[in-house]
Write a protein that holds these residues in place. Structure first.
Motif, short mmCIF file in Angstrom:
data_model
loop_
_atom_site.label_atom_id
_atom_site.label_comp_id
_atom_site.label_asym_id
_atom_site.label_seq_id
_atom_site.Cartn_x
_atom_site.Cartn_y
_atom_site.Cartn_z
N LYS A 99 -1.53 10.85 -4.43
CA LYS A 99 -2.39 9.72 -4.11
C LYS A 99 -2.16 9.20 -2.69
CE LYS A 99 -2.06 8.19 -8.94
NZ LYS A 99 -1.68 7.08 -9.85
N TYR A 100 -1.01 9.53 -2.12
CA TYR A 100 -0.59 8.87 -0.88
C TYR A 100 -1.56 9.13 0.27
CZ TYR A 100 2.53 7.18 2.78
OH TYR A 100 3.08 6.49 3.82
N GLY A 101 -2.01 10.37 0.41
CA GLY A 101 -2.87 10.70 1.54
C GLY A 101 -4.21 10.01 1.51
N LYS A 144 -2.29 -0.27 4.30
CA LYS A 144 -1.67 -1.27 3.43
C LYS A 144 -1.14 -0.63 2.16
CE LYS A 144 -2.59 -5.74 1.25
NZ LYS A 144 -3.61 -6.80 1.01
N GLY A 145 -1.92 0.30 1.58
CA GLY A 145 -1.50 0.97 0.37
C GLY A 145 -0.29 1.86 0.58
N ILE A 203 3.33 1.46 -1.29
CA ILE A 203 3.94 2.54 -2.08
C ILE A 203 5.36 2.83 -1.58
CG2 ILE A 203 3.82 5.01 -2.56
CD1 ILE A 203 1.94 3.37 -4.25
N CYS A 204 5.54 2.95 -0.27
CA CYS A 204 6.86 3.27 0.28
C CYS A 204 7.87 2.15 0.03
CB CYS A 204 6.74 3.55 1.77
SG CYS A 204 5.89 5.10 2.16
N VAL A 205 7.43 0.91 0.16
CA VAL A 205 8.32 -0.22 -0.07
C VAL A 205 8.76 -0.25 -1.53
CG1 VAL A 205 8.41 -2.74 -0.19
CG2 VAL A 205 7.49 -1.62 1.84
N LEU A 206 7.81 -0.11 -2.46
CA LEU A 206 8.16 -0.13 -3.88
C LEU A 206 9.07 1.04 -4.26
CD1 LEU A 206 4.74 -1.14 -5.50
CD2 LEU A 206 6.78 -2.55 -5.26
N VAL A 257 6.90 2.92 8.19
CA VAL A 257 5.63 3.54 7.81
C VAL A 257 4.52 3.09 8.76
CG1 VAL A 257 3.87 3.66 5.99
CG2 VAL A 257 6.29 3.78 5.40
N TYR A 258 4.54 1.82 9.11
CA TYR A 258 3.53 1.31 10.07
C TYR A 258 3.63 2.04 11.41
CZ TYR A 258 1.08 -1.89 13.19
OH TYR A 258 0.22 -2.40 14.13
N ILE A 259 4.86 2.23 11.89
CA ILE A 259 5.06 2.96 13.15
C ILE A 259 4.59 4.41 13.02
CG2 ILE A 259 6.79 3.80 14.78
CD1 ILE A 259 6.24 0.84 15.07
N MET A 260 4.96 5.06 11.89
CA MET A 260 4.54 6.44 11.67
C MET A 260 3.02 6.57 11.66
SD MET A 260 6.84 8.88 11.32
CE MET A 260 5.97 10.05 10.28
N GLU A 261 2.37 5.69 10.93
CA GLU A 261 0.91 5.77 10.85
C GLU A 261 0.27 5.48 12.21
OE1 GLU A 261 -1.23 6.54 8.34
OE2 GLU A 261 0.54 7.22 7.25
#
Length: 457
Positions: A160-162, A167-168, A172-175, A215-219
């Motif tokens: 589902k990640y891709g 925000k999603g 997901i990564c934080v949880l 994740v924000y930096i990666m994206e």
């Protein structure tokens, strides 16, 4: 797990050696029935952040495009940039307790799945688990449990990640990072029923915040990389369109001249001498069109110009003979004022191409007829070629933009003819000065270094 005073003193001694008790920047927390000593290092917190972020950013900026199509090398580098930071984070724990260490190792592990592939994820997981057992302590078993939980969550969310938005993905990564580590630390109650969970809960909250930031930096990096690739593709298409438009523009000039002279040849009252001259001009212009095509086809294989000593008088006579029919068609009077012994060096075909472009532009600037004068002025060391028209003129802003692609004062112009002309003139060490007034016309003054007449061929 209860510690006797000698055991506690042993751990305190070990921690004191590790963290250099008494120095600034180190804090100790007393918790639990046994007064378990916990060590927090601000320095190691920054190191953990550096270990994780630097390889990711460095890879995207340096290696990403180079290894994009080299799958094996790409996977090897990906394993390194995820596994090595995990191990380095464990070697520099942010919080240390007897038998346990707290660090950001889980962040590269999660990233290796969502931004790598299953093989990379399993290799990084194995490296993390083996390294933690090698370091020892009952925390290795807790790490094994939390890693298994994290692996299960990652495989559940991976498909589902891709498809998620930013925000999603962050959610997901934080949880995943918080849930896997939190349920893992619960098993420490088996070793020490009096263990205080407040410190791990606070630490995993901080870890989750940094997980979201990473994740924000990666994206952002991936998005910028994609935009850069799209921009490069767009620039390639723009270059292709410029070249195609330029070819069409440059070939149109000689074809226009050929068409005019063929019409003259069809006239009944043309003498044999003029027919021969017109035929020669037509052949010369067709050869020039062929040369233009050859030049553009050879852009990927640049070849040296054919440098000659040119008589400006002869070249201007040739240009005027090519464009006189076009000038008459537009109702423009074409005049030439020539100097003897005016010679320069350059490529003959390209020089003719540049002057024809500028003279033709001057003719087209006079919508209702007028006069265009091509003259030569000879100074001590320079020769100036002056093209003067009585057309509509230009503003200062338009003059400053001359020679740039897609800028033209004509409704259907591309600006490429002027750009090519300026480029050729500059390659001949020429200098261009443009003066113009709206409604009064334009003057092009092109200055070349003069050469001696004895060198002319």
């Amino acid at each position: 797990m209860l510690f006797s005073p000698p055991v506690y003193k042993k751990y305190r001694k070990e921690l004191g050696q590790y963290c250099n008790i008494g120095t600034s920047g180190k804090n100790f927390v007393v918790a639990g029935e046994t007064q378990m000593l916990s060590f927090f290092s601000e320095e190691h917190l920054l190191l953990n952040i550096f270990f994780i972020m630097f390889p990711l950013v460095f890879y995207q900026l340096v290696f990403h495009e180079k290894v994009e199509h080299r799958i094996i090398l790409k996977n090897v580098i990906a394993c390194a940039i995820f596994a090595v930071p995990s191990i380095l984070c464990m070697m520099h724990p942010i919080i240390k307790q007897p038998g346990m260490i707290f660090d950001f190792r889980i962040i590269p592990l999660i990233l290796s799945s969502f931004y790598g592939n299953n093989a990379i994820f399993l290799l990084v997981s194995s490296a993390l688990i083996v390294s933690r057992f090698w370091m020892g302590g009952h925390g290795a078993y807790i790490n094994l449990i939390s890693s298994i939980l994290t692996i299960a969550l990652v495989f559940f969310f991976s498909k589902k990640y891709g498809r998620l938005n930013l925000k999603g993905k962050i959610t997901i990564c934080v949880l995943t990072s918080y849930t896997g580590k939190f349920f893992g630390i619960l098993f420490n109650l088996y070793f020490d029923p009096a263990y205080n969970l407040m410190l791990p809960i606070a630490f995993y909250a901080m870890q989750s915040i940094f997980m979201g930031f990473t994740v924000y930096i990666m994206e952002t990096i991936l998005k910028n990389s994609k935009l850069r690739k799209e921009l490069i593709d767009s620039e390639k298409m723009k270059v292709a369109s410029i070249i195609s438009a330029s070819v069409a523009h440059e070939i149109r000039n000689p074809l226009t001249a050929v068409r005019g002279f063929i019409q003259l040849l069809a006239a009944a009252n043309v003498s044999a001498d003029k027919k021969q001259m017109y035929s020669k001009v037509c052949l010369d212009e067709l050869d020039r069109a062929q040369q233009i095509i050859t030049d553009y086809l050879c852009l990927a294989r640049p070849h040296p110009d054919v440098i000659e000593h040119l008589s400006l008088k002869e070249e201007i006579i040739y240009v005027s003979s090519v464009l006189v029919s076009y000038a008459n068609l537009k109702g423009v009077e074409l005049q030439v004022q020539l100097e003897e012994n005016a010679y320069v060096t350059g490529d003959r075909q390209k020089f003719r191409q540049s002057i024809i472009n500028l003279v033709k532009n001057g003719i087209e600037a006079m919508d209702f007829g007028g006069k265009l004068v091509v003259s030569l002025e000879k100074q001590s060391e320079d020769i100036s070629l002056i093209i003067t028209d009585s057309g509509k003129g230009m503003t200062l802003e338009q003059i400053n933009r001359l020679g740039t692609p897609y800028f033209s004062t004509k409704d259907k112009g591309t600006g490429l003819g002027t750009m090519v002309a300026f480029s050729i003139i500059k390659s001949m060490m020429g200098k261009i000065k443009v003066e113009s007034q709206l409604g009064k016309g334009t003057v092009y003054k092109i200055t070349f270094p003069a050469v001696a007449q004895t060198k002319a061929i």
